[in-house]
Design an enzyme around this catalytic site. Structure first.
Site, PDB file in Angstrom:
ATOM      1  CE1 TYR A 152      -3.228   3.006   1.001  1.00  0.00           C
ATOM      2  CE2 TYR A 152      -1.769   3.307   2.881  1.00  0.00           C
ATOM      3  CZ  TYR A 152      -2.797   3.762   2.079  1.00  0.00           C
ATOM      4  OH  TYR A 152      -3.397   4.971   2.352  1.00  0.00           O
ATOM      5  CE  LYS A 156      -3.219   6.239  -0.988  1.00  0.00           C
ATOM      6  NZ  LYS A 156      -4.086   7.340  -1.460  1.00  0.00           N
TER       7      LYS A 156
END
Length: 373
Positions: A152, A156
Site C-alpha cells: 500500500y 502511494k
C-alpha cells in the site's frame, strides 16, 4: 458561478465528510462511484437527491471512463480520495492495490490533461503517513525521508511522486496531503480503531465476548476525519501548489486507544502479560446493562475481554508514526487540535453504543416475528 468539485472515493469516510463540507461552501459536488450489486452508499445516502450533489459511474482502473467524466463535469477542483486503503489487504492483493493507488493517480492527471484543463483544474491527492514506514526520524514532516513498508505504502509513494512530477513538468496545480491516521464514526469496520470501538460496545452490551488485536505497542497519530477534510480544501485554496503533512502532532498506542474506548463503554481495563500473551482484564464496570440482552451486567470483573492474536501481525509493521503539522498550521491557518484524541474516541464509542443497541432491537423484533431463528 459556483465552483465545481469532483471527488473520487466519495462513498468513503473522507469522501462523505468532504462532500458535506464543500456543499456547505456552495460547491457543485460530483462524486465517482463503482457499479456494485451491494449497496455501499450508506455514508452519502443523506446527500442523494440534493440539488448540488451528483453521482457518476466510473472506475479508477478505467482511464476512458475518467477521461469522459472529467470532460463532462469540467471540474475546478479534483479530490482523489479513491484507494485500496487497508494496509493488511495490500499484502493479500498487491497488484490491485498498485493499479488503483499508483496508476489510478496517473489516470486522473492524464484525464485532466486530455481535456485541456491543466491550467484551470486544481488536484488534491490523498497521500499517507505510511510513506514514512520504517521511520527514519520522529516526528515526520514534509522533508522527512520516505521508507515505505507495505505494498500500500509503495503504491502511494508512486502517487506522491507522479503528482510532484506533473506539477513540475506541466506547471499543474496538484498537491499531496500526507494524511496521518484519521478516524471517525464513519470509519470502515475492518480498521483497527472502529474494530475496537464496536467491540467495546458489543462486549458492554453482551453480544461479543472478546476483542482480538495485533501489536498493542504500535504508535499512531490519530485525528478526526471531519477536521482533516477541511485541511484538504485549504491546500487547494493556497496561493501555490505545495504538499502538506496533515496530522495532530500527538501520538498514542493501540493499547491506549483500546483502554479509552472501553472506558467510554463503561468498562475499565488492566493490562497483564507481554507480546502475544498480553490481555486486557476487566477491573470495574460502570455501564448500564443492555435493555435487550439482560437485566444484569454483560461483563464481570476479572473477565478477559482483549487478547492478542498473531494473525493480526503484519509481515512488515510500521510502529511509530507522529506527524508534524507545523507547516499546515502556519501556512494554511489550520487547527489540528479542533477535536482531541479523547473527544474522537468518545464520539466513536457513543455512536457504536447506539448502533449496537439498534442491532439488539432489530434482532429482537425479527425473532418475535419469526423472520430469523
Amino acid at each position: 458561478m459556483a465552483k465545481v468539485a469532483l471527488i473520487t472515493g466519495v462513498t468513503g469516510q473522507d469522501g462523505s465528510y468532504l462532500s458535506e463540507f464543500l456543499l456547505g461552501k456552495g460547491y457543485e459536488v460530483h462524486g465517482i462511484i463503482r457499479r456494485s450489486s451491494v449497496d455501499y452508499r450508506e455514508r452519502i445516502a443523506h446527500l442523494e437527491g440534493t440539488p448540488h450533489f451528483h453521482l457518476h459511474y466510473a472506475d479508477m482502473g478505467d482511464s476512458m471512463s475518467l477521461v469522459k467524466l472529467v470532460g463532462k463535469v469540467q471540474p475546478d477542483e479534483i479530490y482523489n480520495l479513491a484507494a485500496q486503503s487497508h494496509v493488511q489487504v495490500s499484502f493479500d492483493a498487491p497488484e490491485f492495490t498498485a493499479d488503483v493507488d499508483a496508476v489510478g493517480v496517473l489516470r486522473i492527471l492524464e484525464a485532466v490533461r486530455t481535456n485541456h484543463l491543466e491550467k484551470t483544474c486544481r488536484i488534491y491527492q490523498a497521500s499517507t503517513s505510511e510513506l514514512y514506514g520504517k521511520v527514519e526520524e520522529v516526528p515526520q514532516n514534509e522533508n522527512t525521508p520516505f521508507h515505505p513498508y507495505s505494498p500500500y505504502a509503495v503504491a502511494k509513494l508512486y502517487g506522491y511522486w507522479i503528482i510532484k512530477e506533473y506539477r513540475e513538468a506541466y506547471n499543474m496545480f496538484c498537491c499531496s496531503g500526507i494524511l496521518f491516521n484519521h478516524e471517525s464514526e464513519r470509519r470502515g469496520e475492518t480498521f483497527v480503531t472502529r474494530k475496537i470501538t464496536l467491540a467495546a460496545a458489543r462486549i458492554a452490551q453482551g453480544t461479543q465476548e472478546c476483542l482480538y488485536l495485533g501489536n498493542l505497542d504500535s504508535l499512531r497519530d490519530w485525528g478526526y476525519a471531519k477536521d482533516y477534510v477541511e485541511c484538504m480544501w485549504l491546500i487547494l485554496q493556497y496561493d501555490k501548489p505545495e504538499d502538506f503533512v496533515i496530522a495532530t502532532g500527538v501520538q498514542h498506542t493501540v493499547r491506549e486507544f483500546a483502554t479509552l474506548a472501553f472506558h467510554h463503554a463503561g468498562i475499565e481495563l488492566r493490562w497483564e502479560g507481554e507480546g502475544v500473551d498480553e490481555k486486557g482484564i476487566v477491573v470495574a464496570v460502570s455501564h448500564q446493562p443492555s435493555e435487550v440482552s439482560s437485566q444484569k451486567s454483560a461483563v464481570r470483573i476479572g473477565d478477559i475481554v482483549v487478547r492478542v492474536s498473531p494473525d493480526f501481525y503484519r509481515p512488515t509493521d510500521v510502529v511509530n508514526l507522529l506527524g508534524d503539522p507545523s507547516k499546515a498550521k502556519r501556512e494554511l491557518g489550520w487547527n489540528p487540535q479542533k477535536t482531541s484524541f479523547e473527544q474522537l474516541v468518545e464520539l466513536m464509542v457513543k455512536h457504536d453504543m447506539q448502533k449496537v443497541t439498534r442491532e439488539h432491537f432489530n434482532l429482537a423484533e425479527y425473532l418475535e416475528k419469526g423472520i430469523v431463528k
